[in-house]
Design a protein around this motif. Structure first.
Motif, mmCIF file in Angstrom:
data_model
loop_
_atom_site.group_PDB
_atom_site.id
_atom_site.type_symbol
_atom_site.label_atom_id
_atom_site.label_comp_id
_atom_site.label_asym_id
_atom_site.label_seq_id
_atom_site.Cartn_x
_atom_site.Cartn_y
_atom_site.Cartn_z
ATOM 1 N N GLU A 101 -4.633 2.582 1.928
ATOM 2 C CA GLU A 101 -3.664 3.236 1.750
ATOM 3 C C GLU A 101 -2.388 3.320 3.069
ATOM 4 N N ALA A 145 1.435 2.502 4.696
ATOM 5 C CA ALA A 145 1.647 3.592 4.711
ATOM 6 C C ALA A 145 2.547 3.242 5.942
ATOM 7 N N LYS A 161 3.550 6.052 -1.495
ATOM 8 C CA LYS A 161 2.663 6.744 -2.613
ATOM 9 C C LYS A 161 2.775 6.626 -3.721
#
Length: 192
Positions: A90, A94, A176
């Protein structure tokens, strides 16, 4: 990994080019421009493209195994290991530091990859799947994880979901999306 020699610079450049364009999306000329060397220098280190990409994957697998070993040492709880694994990707997605697993990208191209590269890609998934199955088994033994099938099948599903979430985040150009897909996976495994 900070490159410490020309060979490392070539490998790191090839990795970036594969992530952005796939196995057939780059040439030695592309690498030469970025690294600032001649094609002959690249051929000196890696006589063929398959030699280069195989070396890249061997290096990538080694880095992944070091990361797993570090996770095992620093995060003893299986549930937290799964969370940390997802959090790692993640964060990478990002901040675009590693927006996609290079082996996952190459796996989509297995039919056109040279066999020596394909073997390394498959070996990466085998190692990752074995580790995930062991984490799941430990979580079950501790009463913290619930599986609906065998740990090995659940590990394959976990791995596919994480890599599929990477693909969706890329397809939608929205980091996201990764957590939108992976959080229900964790929730399902933790429903005791």
């Amino acid at each position: 990994m900070k490159p410490n020699n020309t060979s490392d610079e070539i490998i790191n450049c090839a990795r970036s080019l594969i992530i952005s364009g796939g196995y057939n999306g780059f040439s030695y000329a592309d690498i030469a421009k970025v690294v600032g060397v001649r094609n002959a220098t690249i051929h000196h280190h890696f006589p063929t493209k398959s030699n280069l990409v195989r070396a890249l994957i061997v290096n990538y697998r080694w880095e992944a195994q070091l990361g797993i070993a570090e996770l095992e040492r620093n995060v003893p709880e299986p549930v937290e290991q799964l969370r940390a694994y997802i959090q790692y990707w993640e964060s990478c997605i990002a901040d675009s530091s590693a927006p996609f697993c290079v082996c996952a990208l190459l796996a989509t191209q297995l039919p056109v990859l040279p066999e020596e590269v394909a073997l390394e890609v498959r070996a990466h998934f085998g190692t990752l799947s074995t580790w995930l199955a062991s984490v799941l088994e430990r979580g079950v033994a501790q009463g913290k994880i619930r599986l609906t099938t065998s740990a090995s099948i659940e590990a394959e599903g976990f791995m596919a979901t994480v890599h599929g979430a990477m693909l969706s985040a890329r397809a939608y150009d929205d980091a996201k999306i990764f957590s939108v897909i992976t959080q229900p996976l964790l929730k399902r495994l933790l429903e005791i």
